[in-house]
Scaffold this motif. Structure first.
Motif, PDB file in Angstrom:
ATOM      1  N   LEU A 176      -5.481  -3.231   2.593  1.00  0.00           N
ATOM      2  CA  LEU A 176      -6.347  -4.304   2.126  1.00  0.00           C
ATOM      3  C   LEU A 176      -5.641  -5.168   1.074  1.00  0.00           C
ATOM      4  O   LEU A 176      -4.572  -4.818   0.571  1.00  0.00           O
ATOM      5  N   ALA A 177      -6.289  -6.277   0.744  1.00  0.00           N
ATOM      6  CA  ALA A 177      -5.728  -7.195  -0.246  1.00  0.00           C
ATOM      7  C   ALA A 177      -5.683  -6.585  -1.637  1.00  0.00           C
ATOM      8  O   ALA A 177      -5.015  -7.110  -2.525  1.00  0.00           O
ATOM      9  N   THR A 178      -6.380  -5.468  -1.850  1.00  0.00           N
ATOM     10  CA  THR A 178      -6.357  -4.781  -3.143  1.00  0.00           C
ATOM     11  C   THR A 178      -5.156  -3.864  -3.289  1.00  0.00           C
ATOM     12  O   THR A 178      -4.951  -3.273  -4.350  1.00  0.00           O
ATOM     13  N   GLY A 179      -4.348  -3.705  -2.219  1.00  0.00           N
ATOM     14  CA  GLY A 179      -3.215  -2.789  -2.257  1.00  0.00           C
ATOM     15  C   GLY A 179      -3.598  -1.355  -1.968  1.00  0.00           C
ATOM     16  O   GLY A 179      -2.812  -0.439  -2.213  1.00  0.00           O
ATOM     17  N   SER A 180      -4.788  -1.137  -1.435  1.00  0.00           N
ATOM     18  CA  SER A 180      -5.238   0.206  -1.062  1.00  0.00           C
ATOM     19  C   SER A 180      -5.638   0.204   0.405  1.00  0.00           C
ATOM     20  O   SER A 180      -5.890  -0.851   0.994  1.00  0.00           O
ATOM     21  N   TRP A 181      -5.721   1.404   0.982  1.00  0.00           N
ATOM     22  CA  TRP A 181      -6.088   1.529   2.393  1.00  0.00           C
ATOM     23  C   TRP A 181      -7.601   1.481   2.552  1.00  0.00           C
ATOM     24  O   TRP A 181      -8.357   1.819   1.630  1.00  0.00           O
ATOM     25  N   SER A 182      -8.041   1.067   3.729  1.00  0.00           N
ATOM     26  CA  SER A 182      -9.464   0.894   3.997  1.00  0.00           C
ATOM     27  C   SER A 182     -10.220   2.213   4.027  1.00  0.00           C
ATOM     28  O   SER A 182     -11.446   2.226   3.944  1.00  0.00           O
ATOM     29  N   ALA A 183      -9.526   3.339   4.148  1.00  0.00           N
ATOM     30  CA  ALA A 183     -10.156   4.658   4.179  1.00  0.00           C
ATOM     31  C   ALA A 183      -9.093   5.713   3.874  1.00  0.00           C
ATOM     32  O   ALA A 183      -7.891   5.434   3.981  1.00  0.00           O
ATOM     33  N   PRO A 184      -9.494   6.926   3.490  1.00  0.00           N
ATOM     34  CA  PRO A 184      -8.507   7.990   3.282  1.00  0.00           C
ATOM     35  C   PRO A 184      -7.818   8.347   4.600  1.00  0.00           C
ATOM     36  O   PRO A 184      -8.402   8.182   5.683  1.00  0.00           O
ATOM     37  N   PRO A 185      -6.577   8.816   4.555  1.00  0.00           N
ATOM     38  CA  PRO A 185      -5.895   9.218   5.791  1.00  0.00           C
ATOM     39  C   PRO A 185      -6.667  10.328   6.501  1.00  0.00           C
ATOM     40  O   PRO A 185      -7.172  11.245   5.858  1.00  0.00           O
ATOM     41  N   PRO A 186      -6.778  10.267   7.834  1.00  0.00           N
ATOM     42  CA  PRO A 186      -7.509  11.307   8.569  1.00  0.00           C
ATOM     43  C   PRO A 186      -6.674  12.580   8.718  1.00  0.00           C
ATOM     44  O   PRO A 186      -5.491  12.610   8.373  1.00  0.00           O
ATOM     45  N   GLN A 187      -7.303  13.608   9.235  1.00  0.00           N
ATOM     46  CA  GLN A 187      -6.633  14.881   9.494  1.00  0.00           C
ATOM     47  C   GLN A 187      -6.936  15.317  10.928  1.00  0.00           C
ATOM     48  O   GLN A 187      -7.955  14.935  11.514  1.00  0.00           O
ATOM     49  N   CYS A 220       0.857  -1.183   0.000  1.00  0.00           N
ATOM     50  CA  CYS A 220       0.000   0.000   0.000  1.00  0.00           C
ATOM     51  C   CYS A 220       0.899   1.241   0.000  1.00  0.00           C
ATOM     52  O   CYS A 220       2.091   1.167   0.329  1.00  0.00           O
ATOM     53  N   GLN A 221       0.336   2.381  -0.349  1.00  0.00           N
ATOM     54  CA  GLN A 221       1.103   3.619  -0.333  1.00  0.00           C
ATOM     55  C   GLN A 221       1.495   3.967   1.102  1.00  0.00           C
ATOM     56  O   GLN A 221       0.737   3.735   2.049  1.00  0.00           O
ATOM     57  N   ALA A 222       2.712   4.502   1.249  1.00  0.00           N
ATOM     58  CA  ALA A 222       3.188   4.884   2.583  1.00  0.00           C
ATOM     59  C   ALA A 222       2.287   5.976   3.160  1.00  0.00           C
ATOM     60  O   ALA A 222       1.816   6.859   2.444  1.00  0.00           O
ATOM     61  N   LEU A 223       2.023   5.898   4.454  1.00  0.00           N
ATOM     62  CA  LEU A 223       1.149   6.865   5.125  1.00  0.00           C
ATOM     63  C   LEU A 223       1.986   7.868   5.908  1.00  0.00           C
ATOM     64  O   LEU A 223       2.647   7.506   6.883  1.00  0.00           O
ATOM     65  N   PRO A 224       1.975   9.149   5.514  1.00  0.00           N
ATOM     66  CA  PRO A 224       2.668  10.157   6.321  1.00  0.00           C
ATOM     67  C   PRO A 224       1.834  10.511   7.540  1.00  0.00           C
ATOM     68  O   PRO A 224       0.607  10.360   7.538  1.00  0.00           O
ATOM     69  N   ALA A 225       2.485  10.961   8.595  1.00  0.00           N
ATOM     70  CA  ALA A 225       1.760  11.385   9.797  1.00  0.00           C
ATOM     71  C   ALA A 225       1.085  12.730   9.511  1.00  0.00           C
ATOM     72  O   ALA A 225       1.752  13.680   9.093  1.00  0.00           O
ATOM     73  N   PRO A 226      -0.229  12.827   9.680  1.00  0.00           N
ATOM     74  CA  PRO A 226      -0.899  14.111   9.458  1.00  0.00           C
ATOM     75  C   PRO A 226      -0.372  15.182  10.413  1.00  0.00           C
ATOM     76  O   PRO A 226       0.200  14.880  11.466  1.00  0.00           O
ATOM     77  N   HIS A 227      -0.564  16.433  10.033  1.00  0.00           N
ATOM     78  CA  HIS A 227      -0.137  17.563  10.873  1.00  0.00           C
ATOM     79  C   HIS A 227      -0.816  17.483  12.239  1.00  0.00           C
ATOM     80  O   HIS A 227      -2.020  17.249  12.335  1.00  0.00           O
ATOM     81  N   PRO A 267       2.919   8.030  -3.485  1.00  0.00           N
ATOM     82  CA  PRO A 267       3.070   6.706  -4.101  1.00  0.00           C
ATOM     83  C   PRO A 267       4.392   6.054  -3.724  1.00  0.00           C
ATOM     84  O   PRO A 267       5.219   6.632  -3.015  1.00  0.00           O
ATOM     85  N   THR A 268       4.597   4.838  -4.205  1.00  0.00           N
ATOM     86  CA  THR A 268       5.841   4.107  -4.007  1.00  0.00           C
ATOM     87  C   THR A 268       6.392   3.692  -5.371  1.00  0.00           C
ATOM     88  O   THR A 268       5.697   3.776  -6.391  1.00  0.00           O
ATOM     89  N   CYS A 269       7.631   3.254  -5.389  1.00  0.00           N
ATOM     90  CA  CYS A 269       8.266   2.769  -6.617  1.00  0.00           C
ATOM     91  C   CYS A 269       8.415   1.255  -6.538  1.00  0.00           C
ATOM     92  O   CYS A 269       8.706   0.711  -5.471  1.00  0.00           O
ATOM     93  N   GLN A 270       8.209   0.601  -7.661  1.00  0.00           N
ATOM     94  CA  GLN A 270       8.384  -0.837  -7.703  1.00  0.00           C
ATOM     95  C   GLN A 270       9.126  -1.226  -8.985  1.00  0.00           C
ATOM     96  O   GLN A 270       9.086  -0.507  -9.975  1.00  0.00           O
ATOM     97  N   GLU A 271       9.815  -2.352  -8.909  1.00  0.00           N
ATOM     98  CA  GLU A 271      10.601  -2.801 -10.044  1.00  0.00           C
ATOM     99  C   GLU A 271       9.695  -3.104 -11.235  1.00  0.00           C
ATOM    100  O   GLU A 271       8.606  -3.658 -11.084  1.00  0.00           O
TER     101      GLU A 271
END
Length: 520
Positions: free
Chosen positions: A245-256, A200-207, A449-453
């Motif tokens: 999730l198994a789809t490679g996405s997060w279960s919800a958008p990152p909170p604020q 999944c995409q890396a999650l930054p810590a919200p402000h 996003p992330t980088c993959q081979e």
């Protein structure tokens, strides 16, 4: 001169012999590795002793995997072809449990499409025929099944599976194939042995937030769970826990995290209010000071603070007294609307004269810093400094190597209107959105996003494969020759019998029936 030539030929012959010896040794090693993999493949075995069905199963489970589980018609034909004829026939891994024919290895009911009964079978003659035999080389019904009393004594027909408890990294279903197995990975996993979890995409810590993550299969991969909490005085907007999730996405958008807000205050009549609001209008940590016009005195607290609970530290004060008569011609300094905002005024004693009240608001994506309403006092001073509109801030973006990021900030770093583009080094592809924009609600339009081979193209794969084949052809040919010689030397029977007791029978077909379980 002749002596030198003989010496040269002698050393040349020695070099050739040395190279041939190296080739044969490496070929032997390859042959041994191939032989070991064959032993680990799906194989069949039988015992020459007559045993009841329970004892036959115990024998198979002790020495191999279990009584044979018939996978398909081709396997039946193969077993009937290579297994020696025996007049009492062989037990297989089916038994009646709770009046249903069941594969004992998986405890799954025998399905109609998998049945291979002989004519007029099963007949349950004597009402005690709860076990199954296979007619190996039967003249009338070769390879067919018959129900028999479990106490009868027959040979055990066993199998050894290539699938083991740890196969497919315990993250997929092990499927037996010809001489080996393949892995059908569970959702969220991939790879030849299901050894990798989807990213999944890396999650930054919200402000103003703290994030705590658990990564059972690697950083920000399938089943990673991240919990979010806000610092004192801030309110979490969105889900407090996200899962990859198994789809490679997060279960919800990152909170604020948004600063808690108190009820907006107004300047007291015949007075002035001055506020410092570091986190936004009437937000947590806002501090307001009050003063009264000439001739009036303050009744109530001189200062109010917006507390972490979203309430002011006291009740707004009032100004008590009598206002002096307005001085003719008194005017407050003219005001203009703030950038990215609007202003509306009501004039009582002339344009920007005493008691003129002006109200301010900001356009979408901007917040008001200062008082939303100010008034012109009889002394010609505004009750507060004119407010300004500042862009809503989004959380600062952070990337992990090797992701490349380039951002533009028209209204301040990582604020409304900021736009970031992402890229990867040559040979890698972007997993996620290539752009992200800071939106009016203070949230990014996409996660980092992330980088993959990048998988090899067909042309590249063929190029590498061709080089490998060219460099190993000689070794494989030598290994094949040596393997044939070893097998010829190790042959123990006279060739009259199709196989010896306890020897493996090899495989036939692809096994698709639910009868097999890698962990019986």
């Amino acid at each position: 001169m002749a002596c030198c030539l003989r010496a040269t030929r002698k050393w040349t012959c020695r070099a050739v012999v040395f190279r041939i010896a190296q080739l044969l040794c490496l070929s032997a090693l390859i042959s041994e590795l191939v032989s070991q993999r064959e032993v680990a493949a799906w194989t069949y075995h039988y015992d020459t002793k007559n045993l009841s069905w329970p004892k036959a199963r115990n024998f198979c489970r002790e020495h191999y995997t279990d009584l044979v589980a018939i996978q398909n018609k081709n396997e039946i034909a193969y077993l009937n072809d290579v297994t020696p004829y025996y007049s009492q026939y062989y037990w297989i891994g089916i038994r009646k449990i709770n009046d249903k024919w069941t594969w004992v290895g998986t405890n799954k009911t025998l399905t109609p499409e998998a049945e291979n009964w002989a004519d007029h079978e099963p007949n349950n003659r004597g009402s005690n025929q709860d076990c199954v035999e296979i007619y190996i080389k039967s003249p009338s019904a070769p390879g067919k099944w018959n129900d028999e009393p479990c106490r009868r004594r027959k040979r055990a027909l066993c199998y050894s599976a290539s699938c083991q408890d740890a196969s497919c990294s315990r993250q997929g279903e092990c499927v037996e194939t010809i001489g080996n197995y393949t892995c059908s990975c569970h959702a969220g996993f991939y790879g030849p042995e299901c050894e990798h979890a989807l990213q999944c995409q890396a999650l930054p810590a919200p402000h103003e937030a703290q994030v705590d993550c658990v990564h059972p299969f690697g950083a920000f991969r399938y089943q990673s769970t991240c919990s979010f909490t806000c610092r004192e005085g801030s309110l979490l907007v969105g889900a407090n826990e996200l899962q990859c999730l198994a789809t490679g996405s997060w279960s919800a958008p990152p909170p604020q995290c948004r600063a808690r807000t108190c009820t907006p205050l107004l300047s007291p009549r015949n007075g002035m209010m001055t506020c410092v609001q570091p986190l936004g209008s009437s937000s947590y940590q806002s501090t307001c000071h009050f003063t009264c016009d000439e001739g009036f005195s303050l009744s109530g607290p001189e200062r109010l603070d917006c507390t972490p609970s979203g309430h002011w530290s006291g009740s707004p004060p009032t100004c008590e007294g009598t206002a002096p008569a307005p001085v003719p011609g008194v005017r407050c300094p003219a005001l203009i609307a703030p950038m990215q905002g609007n202003m509306s005024c009501r004039h009582y004693l002339g344009t920007f004269g005493p008691n003129t009240a002006c109200h301010f608001e900001c356009t979408s994506g901007f917040t008001l810093r200062g008082e939303a309403a100010i008034r012109c006092t009889p002394s010609g001073q505004w009750t507060a400094a004119p407010p300004a509109c500042r862009a809503v801030r989004c959380s600062e973006l952070h990337t992990a190597e090797p992701v490349l990021m380039d951002c533009s900030h028209p209204w301040g770093n990582f604020s409304y209107g900021s736009a970031c583009t992402f890229g990867c080094p040559e040979g890698q592809s972007l997993n996620g959105s290539a752009t992200a924009a800071c939106q009016p609600n203070g949230q990014w339009s996409a996660a980092v996003p992330t980088c993959q081979e990048v998988p090899l193209t067909t042309q590249e794969a063929l190029t590498y494969f061709g080089g490998a084949v060219a460099s190993t052809t000689g070794l494989v040919m030598g290994g094949t020759l040596l393997a044939l010689l070893r097998r010829r030397c190790r042959q123990k029977d006279d060739g009259k019998s199709p196989l010896n007791p306890h020897s493996h029978l090899g495989t036939y077909g692809v096994f698709t029936n639910a009868a097999f379980d890698p962990s019986p």
